[in-house]
Design a protein around this motif. Structure first.
Motif, PDB file in Angstrom:
ATOM      1  N   ARG A 290      -5.066  -1.701 -12.893  1.00  0.00           N
ATOM      2  CA  ARG A 290      -4.250  -2.503 -13.802  1.00  0.00           C
ATOM      3  C   ARG A 290      -3.234  -1.666 -14.555  1.00  0.00           C
ATOM      4  O   ARG A 290      -3.269  -0.445 -14.510  1.00  0.00           O
ATOM      5  N   GLY A 291      -2.376  -2.400 -15.249  1.00  0.00           N
ATOM      6  CA  GLY A 291      -1.345  -1.750 -16.047  1.00  0.00           C
ATOM      7  C   GLY A 291      -0.470  -0.882 -15.173  1.00  0.00           C
ATOM      8  O   GLY A 291      -0.122  -1.254 -14.055  1.00  0.00           O
ATOM      9  N   ILE A 292      -0.176   0.289 -15.669  1.00  0.00           N
ATOM     10  CA  ILE A 292       0.737   1.172 -14.957  1.00  0.00           C
ATOM     11  C   ILE A 292       0.138   1.659 -13.634  1.00  0.00           C
ATOM     12  O   ILE A 292       0.846   2.077 -12.728  1.00  0.00           O
ATOM     13  N   HIS A 293      -1.197   1.565 -13.530  1.00  0.00           N
ATOM     14  CA  HIS A 293      -1.837   2.046 -12.296  1.00  0.00           C
ATOM     15  C   HIS A 293      -1.946   0.976 -11.217  1.00  0.00           C
ATOM     16  O   HIS A 293      -2.449   1.254 -10.134  1.00  0.00           O
ATOM     17  N   SER A 294      -1.512  -0.246 -11.534  1.00  0.00           N
ATOM     18  CA  SER A 294      -1.612  -1.335 -10.555  1.00  0.00           C
ATOM     19  C   SER A 294      -0.958  -0.933  -9.249  1.00  0.00           C
ATOM     20  O   SER A 294       0.109  -0.334  -9.235  1.00  0.00           O
ATOM     21  N   ARG A 295      -1.617  -1.294  -8.157  1.00  0.00           N
ATOM     22  CA  ARG A 295      -1.033  -0.992  -6.851  1.00  0.00           C
ATOM     23  C   ARG A 295      -1.514  -2.013  -5.843  1.00  0.00           C
ATOM     24  O   ARG A 295      -2.609  -2.556  -5.946  1.00  0.00           O
ATOM     25  N   VAL A 296      -0.660  -2.268  -4.873  1.00  0.00           N
ATOM     26  CA  VAL A 296      -1.026  -3.159  -3.783  1.00  0.00           C
ATOM     27  C   VAL A 296      -1.563  -2.280  -2.668  1.00  0.00           C
ATOM     28  O   VAL A 296      -0.966  -1.259  -2.340  1.00  0.00           O
ATOM     29  N   ASN A 297      -2.710  -2.649  -2.128  1.00  0.00           N
ATOM     30  CA  ASN A 297      -3.220  -1.875  -0.999  1.00  0.00           C
ATOM     31  C   ASN A 297      -4.272  -2.653  -0.232  1.00  0.00           C
ATOM     32  O   ASN A 297      -4.637  -3.750  -0.620  1.00  0.00           O
ATOM     33  N   ILE A 298      -4.715  -2.042   0.868  1.00  0.00           N
ATOM     34  CA  ILE A 298      -5.782  -2.654   1.648  1.00  0.00           C
ATOM     35  C   ILE A 298      -7.117  -2.194   1.083  1.00  0.00           C
ATOM     36  O   ILE A 298      -7.190  -1.151   0.432  1.00  0.00           O
ATOM     37  N   TYR A 299      -8.177  -2.969   1.313  1.00  0.00           N
ATOM     38  CA  TYR A 299      -9.484  -2.593   0.821  1.00  0.00           C
ATOM     39  C   TYR A 299     -10.264  -1.866   1.906  1.00  0.00           C
ATOM     40  O   TYR A 299     -10.325  -2.345   3.042  1.00  0.00           O
ATOM     41  N   ASP A 300     -10.830  -0.727   1.540  1.00  0.00           N
ATOM     42  CA  ASP A 300     -11.759  -0.026   2.417  1.00  0.00           C
ATOM     43  C   ASP A 300     -11.155   0.281   3.792  1.00  0.00           C
ATOM     44  O   ASP A 300     -11.822   0.161   4.821  1.00  0.00           O
ATOM     45  N   LEU A 301      -9.886   0.630   3.810  1.00  0.00           N
ATOM     46  CA  LEU A 301      -9.211   1.030   5.049  1.00  0.00           C
ATOM     47  C   LEU A 301      -9.231  -0.039   6.137  1.00  0.00           C
ATOM     48  O   LEU A 301      -9.093   0.260   7.316  1.00  0.00           O
ATOM     49  N   THR A 302      -9.456  -1.303   5.740  1.00  0.00           N
ATOM     50  CA  THR A 302      -9.353  -2.373   6.733  1.00  0.00           C
ATOM     51  C   THR A 302      -7.885  -2.750   6.862  1.00  0.00           C
ATOM     52  O   THR A 302      -7.307  -3.276   5.916  1.00  0.00           O
ATOM     53  N   PRO A 303      -7.259  -2.429   7.999  1.00  0.00           N
ATOM     54  CA  PRO A 303      -5.805  -2.626   8.083  1.00  0.00           C
ATOM     55  C   PRO A 303      -5.406  -4.094   8.146  1.00  0.00           C
ATOM     56  O   PRO A 303      -6.226  -4.956   8.469  1.00  0.00           O
ATOM     57  N   VAL A 304      -4.145  -4.360   7.812  1.00  0.00           N
ATOM     58  CA  VAL A 304      -3.583  -5.697   7.984  1.00  0.00           C
ATOM     59  C   VAL A 304      -3.516  -5.927   9.488  1.00  0.00           C
ATOM     60  O   VAL A 304      -2.816  -5.223  10.194  1.00  0.00           O
ATOM     61  N   ASP A 305      -4.316  -6.858   9.965  1.00  0.00           N
ATOM     62  CA  ASP A 305      -4.422  -7.021  11.414  1.00  0.00           C
ATOM     63  C   ASP A 305      -4.346  -8.502  11.759  1.00  0.00           C
ATOM     64  O   ASP A 305      -5.350  -9.174  11.862  1.00  0.00           O
ATOM     65  N   ASN A 306      -3.138  -9.009  11.858  1.00  0.00           N
ATOM     66  CA  ASN A 306      -2.982 -10.371  12.346  1.00  0.00           C
ATOM     67  C   ASN A 306      -1.660 -10.449  13.089  1.00  0.00           C
ATOM     68  O   ASN A 306      -0.843  -9.528  13.008  1.00  0.00           O
ATOM     69  N   ASN A 307      -1.447 -11.533  13.797  1.00  0.00           N
ATOM     70  CA  ASN A 307      -0.269 -11.628  14.662  1.00  0.00           C
ATOM     71  C   ASN A 307       1.007 -11.924  13.883  1.00  0.00           C
ATOM     72  O   ASN A 307       2.044 -12.174  14.460  1.00  0.00           O
ATOM     73  N   TYR A 308       0.921 -11.915  12.541  1.00  0.00           N
ATOM     74  CA  TYR A 308       2.103 -12.223  11.739  1.00  0.00           C
ATOM     75  C   TYR A 308       2.433 -11.101  10.759  1.00  0.00           C
ATOM     76  O   TYR A 308       3.216 -11.287   9.832  1.00  0.00           O
ATOM     77  N   SER A 309       1.809  -9.935  10.961  1.00  0.00           N
ATOM     78  CA  SER A 309       1.939  -8.850   9.990  1.00  0.00           C
ATOM     79  C   SER A 309       3.385  -8.392   9.810  1.00  0.00           C
ATOM     80  O   SER A 309       3.764  -7.963   8.733  1.00  0.00           O
ATOM     81  N   GLY A 310       4.179  -8.503  10.859  1.00  0.00           N
ATOM     82  CA  GLY A 310       5.574  -8.040  10.768  1.00  0.00           C
ATOM     83  C   GLY A 310       6.379  -8.767   9.705  1.00  0.00           C
ATOM     84  O   GLY A 310       7.347  -8.225   9.170  1.00  0.00           O
ATOM     85  N   ASN A 311       5.958  -9.988   9.359  1.00  0.00           N
ATOM     86  CA  ASN A 311       6.673 -10.743   8.334  1.00  0.00           C
ATOM     87  C   ASN A 311       6.617 -10.047   6.971  1.00  0.00           C
ATOM     88  O   ASN A 311       7.488 -10.252   6.139  1.00  0.00           O
ATOM     89  N   LEU A 312       5.571  -9.232   6.747  1.00  0.00           N
ATOM     90  CA  LEU A 312       5.418  -8.565   5.453  1.00  0.00           C
ATOM     91  C   LEU A 312       6.598  -7.641   5.170  1.00  0.00           C
ATOM     92  O   LEU A 312       7.122  -7.617   4.060  1.00  0.00           O
ATOM     93  N   ALA A 313       7.010  -6.894   6.212  1.00  0.00           N
ATOM     94  CA  ALA A 313       8.135  -5.981   6.014  1.00  0.00           C
ATOM     95  C   ALA A 313       9.407  -6.769   5.729  1.00  0.00           C
ATOM     96  O   ALA A 313      10.276  -6.309   5.001  1.00  0.00           O
ATOM     97  N   GLN A 314       9.489  -7.964   6.291  1.00  0.00           N
ATOM     98  CA  GLN A 314      10.690  -8.764   6.081  1.00  0.00           C
ATOM     99  C   GLN A 314      10.726  -9.412   4.700  1.00  0.00           C
ATOM    100  O   GLN A 314      11.783  -9.506   4.087  1.00  0.00           O
ATOM    101  N   ILE A 315       9.559  -9.874   4.181  1.00  0.00           N
ATOM    102  CA  ILE A 315       9.603 -10.557   2.880  1.00  0.00           C
ATOM    103  C   ILE A 315       9.528  -9.591   1.706  1.00  0.00           C
ATOM    104  O   ILE A 315       9.817  -9.985   0.583  1.00  0.00           O
ATOM    105  N   CYS A 316       9.159  -8.342   1.959  1.00  0.00           N
ATOM    106  CA  CYS A 316       9.141  -7.368   0.856  1.00  0.00           C
ATOM    107  C   CYS A 316      10.577  -7.235   0.330  1.00  0.00           C
ATOM    108  O   CYS A 316      11.471  -6.874   1.067  1.00  0.00           O
TER     109      CYS A 316
END
Lengths: 153, 518
Positions: free
Chosen positions: B171-197
């Motif tokens: 939280r606060g200044i340390h807040s970060r978006v990430n995956i949990y426990d090294l489980t990668p984003v693995d779905n057939n729509y993952s490429g959309n993430l780079a586009q909507i960022c």
């Protein structure tokens, strides 16, 4: 572990409640508990991880048998909290935020416990020690070592 | 309907519209980072602050609904000042590594700073060090320093794919978006993430460091890799024709189309663009030793025409076999139907297509046939090609595409083709199959020609050429219109076909389905 999570209510709003119970039971939140809660409450692991890293009450690493919390809020700081903290660190051989190798002690800092008039203050296993002096540190540690938490053993 | 004023401009909008959307309809753009049309307002970036008369504080345009008589100011001094402040805070922890950031040029934070910021930094403190190249998925690289915590990615994975691999931790200044426990984003729509960022926090490994976005041209097209027909934008470098450097596709992005794919495309469509440039056939290939010159398209057209006429005179038209595929546009299938079915009474018309494959519950369909519906509505019965029917008393074989090789084994195909006197292949790629044909003609792919495709739900979607086909390649419709003209039957009819649009008009006149769809 499974059992303790099983007994919990299966309501997503209970998440923090559940995490508190697990923290109480094990002294930390083990990874298996996260996946178990995730299945039980149907909340994703990433969301649970988000909640438990948001609150300081939850810990991801096993905590020691005894928890010592030093207040380093403004009032305590002025009244010499850094010296108290130094003394604890030296005596226990660990830095703030760490747990001793024999798993006996965890040393933490807190920003204010709302007892500024009693500063500097330390909380050892829930017991408040106000107006601390460095020479009293030894006594506190000795007292903790002679008692077992949760009445175990 | 409610009447409101935005920047003194009167507008009528539906009740329940947000100020941001209302302004959009009036052509006033309000800067925003976290808001995305696909999700409910989040209100975390604070970029869309506007002044509303009668309210003491600035309000969020993305989540404030319009009220009758509301007077909104999007460019007042107070608003401009607030935007500056918001930007300053967003940039306080931002690494400002635009020169090495893939998003530069497409980055909304960069654009807004240019438009509303332009301040000297007041922050003297050093910035937080964070993870800068976390691999969080098949093709996704996450930079925690660049992240502005708009949570678009988290919301996408929660609401669209429902896989929830990403979360906001600490939280606060340390807040970060990430995956949990090294489980990668693995779905057939993952490429959309780079586009909507909206910033360069999630970048695409497939595109990373290959080029700068401002060198690229963009063209609208339709994805032909399954039967859905998602709207896409092809981003390509036009090449340097003077130096013989051909054009090159760098990435495919999704394009909004609420009737088909919403805002998204699957990873197969996004990353499967190598076929556009790899192994392309760019010359007419002759494998018949009797031809000792390199023929032009005119020569080949004349030759095919002669062959067809010869058979026509001898009343042996049934000995011509046609193999088609569903990558052909409605216009091309219409011409084929006209020439070979109506005028030539050809019976043996087969289809060779990509086999069915795995589908998902969202956009990707099991059928990989971009224009199957169109072919059916055009009146083809779409029999699959089989080696027996193919070679039985066949004199002339005209085949489109190379999917034949995916349907019939190489040995069977070779045996079947050996029996046929003249074999012509229209294909876009170099393929082992090509050597089995006498004449191989290079054809254009969907982004290189005009036309329309009918998707699985019967929606007819037009597309226009984005870039030129390589070398001597021609769109099939041009070849077919030429064949029709040369054929001499109803020559004035074929003579009119100068563009796919004129063919499309004719389709609407003749095929009820296409008329009704319009």
């Amino acid at each position: 572990m499974e059992k303790s999570v099983d007994e919990l209510e299966k309501d997503q709003r209970e998440l923090i409640h559940v995490l508190h119970d697990v923290q109480e039971e094990f002294g930390y939140i083990p990874a298996q508990a996260i996946s178990q809660i995730s299945k039980q409450l149907k909340i994703s692991e990433s969301e649970i991880f988000g909640v438990l890293t948001f609150y300081k009450a939850f810990s991801l690493k096993p905590r020691g048998e005894h928890l010592i919390t030093i207040c380093v809020g403004t009032a305590c700081h002025v009244r010499g909290a850094p010296m108290i903290l130094d003394e604890f660190e030296r005596k226990l051989g660990i830095k703030a935020g760490e747990t001793s190798e024999d798993n006996q002690f965890t040393l933490e800092t807190v920003n204010c416990v709302g007892a500024c008039a009693l500063g500097p203050i330390a909380i050892a296993d829930g017991e408040y020690h106000g107006q601390l002096k460095t020479r009293k540190v030894d006594k506190i540690i000795d007292k903790l070592m002679s008692t077992k938490r949760n009445g175990s053993d | 309907m409610v009447k409101i004023h935005i920047d003194k401009k009167p507008i009528d909008v539906e009740e329940g519209t947000t100020v941001l959307k209302a302004a959009e309809t009036a052509g006033i753009s309000i800067p925003h980072l976290c808001y995305h049309d696909a999700f409910p307002p989040e209100g975390s970036c604070r970029m869309c602050l506007v002044e509303i008369e009668g309210l003491p504080k600035l309000e969020l345009a993305c989540s404030t609904q319009v009220r009758d008589g509301m007077k909104v100011f999007t460019k007042s001094e107070k608003v401009v000042e607030a935007r500056k402040g918001v930007l300053e805070f967003l940039l306080a922890e931002h690494p400002l590594d635009c020169p090495i950031c893939d998003k530069a040029g497409d980055c909304k934070l960069q654009d807004y700073y240019d438009e509303y910021g332009l301040f000297e930094s007041q922050f003297r403190e050093s910035k937080e060090k964070r993870e800068k190249k976390d691999k969080i998925g098949k093709s996704l690289i996450h930079d925690e320093e660049r992240c502005i915590l708009c949570r678009r990615c988290v919301r996408f994975l929660r609401e669209i794919t429902e896989t929830q691999e990403l979360g906001v931790f600490e939280r606060g200044i340390h807040s970060r978006v990430n995956i949990y426990d090294l489980t990668p984003v693995d779905n057939n729509y993952s490429g959309n993430l780079a586009q909507i960022c909206p910033v360069g926090a999630i970048t695409d490994e497939d595109f990373r460091f290959k080029t700068r976005s401002w060198f690229l041209k963009k063209g609208e097209s339709i994805c032909p890799l399954c039967s859905r027909g998602c709207s896409i934008t092809i981003e390509y470098h036009p090449g340097f024709s003077h130096f013989g450097v051909p054009s090159r596709v760098y990435r495919i992005q999704s394009r909004e189309n609420q009737e088909v794919n919403g805002f998204w495309i699957c990873d197969m469509g996004r990353y499967g663009y190598s076929y556009l440039s790899e192994n392309r056939l760019d010359k007419i290939v002759i494998n018949n030793k009797e031809w000792n010159i390199q023929p032009t398209w005119e020569d080949v057209s004349y030759f095919i025409n002669q062959q067809l006429k010869k058979l026509d005179e001898g009343k042996k038209t049934s000995q011509t076999v046609l193999i088609l595929n569903t990558w052909l546009s409605n216009e091309e299938l219409f011409l084929i139907h006209k020439i070979f079915k109506n005028d030539q009474n050809l019976e043996r018309i087969f289809f060779a297509d990509r086999p069915q494959a795995e589908k998902d519950d969202f956009l990707l369909t099991a059928e990989r046939t971009p224009n199957k519906k169109g072919a059916l509505e055009m009146g083809f019965d779409m029999k699959p090609a089989n080696p027996g029917a193919l070679s039985d008393k066949t004199d002339l074989l005209l085949a489109f595409g190379s999917f034949l090789a995916e349907q019939i084994s190489a040995a069977d195909l070779k045996k079947a083709l050996e029996k046929i006197e003249t074999k012509v292949l229209f294909t876009s790629h170099e393929n082992e199959l090509n050597s089995l044909f006498d004449i191989v003609l290079p054809t254009a792919l969907i982004p290189e020609k005009g036309g329309s495709l009918t998707n699985i739900d019967g929606k007819i979607q037009k597309f226009s050429p984005v870039f030129e086909p390589p070398g001597d390649s021609l769109p099939e419709w041009m070849m077919l219109a030429d064949l029709g003209r040369k054929f001499g039957i109803n020559s004035s009819f074929y003579g009119e076909f100068k563009t796919p649009e004129t063919i499309a008009k004719e389709i609407e006149n003749e095929v009820p389905f296409f008329r009704e769809q319009k």
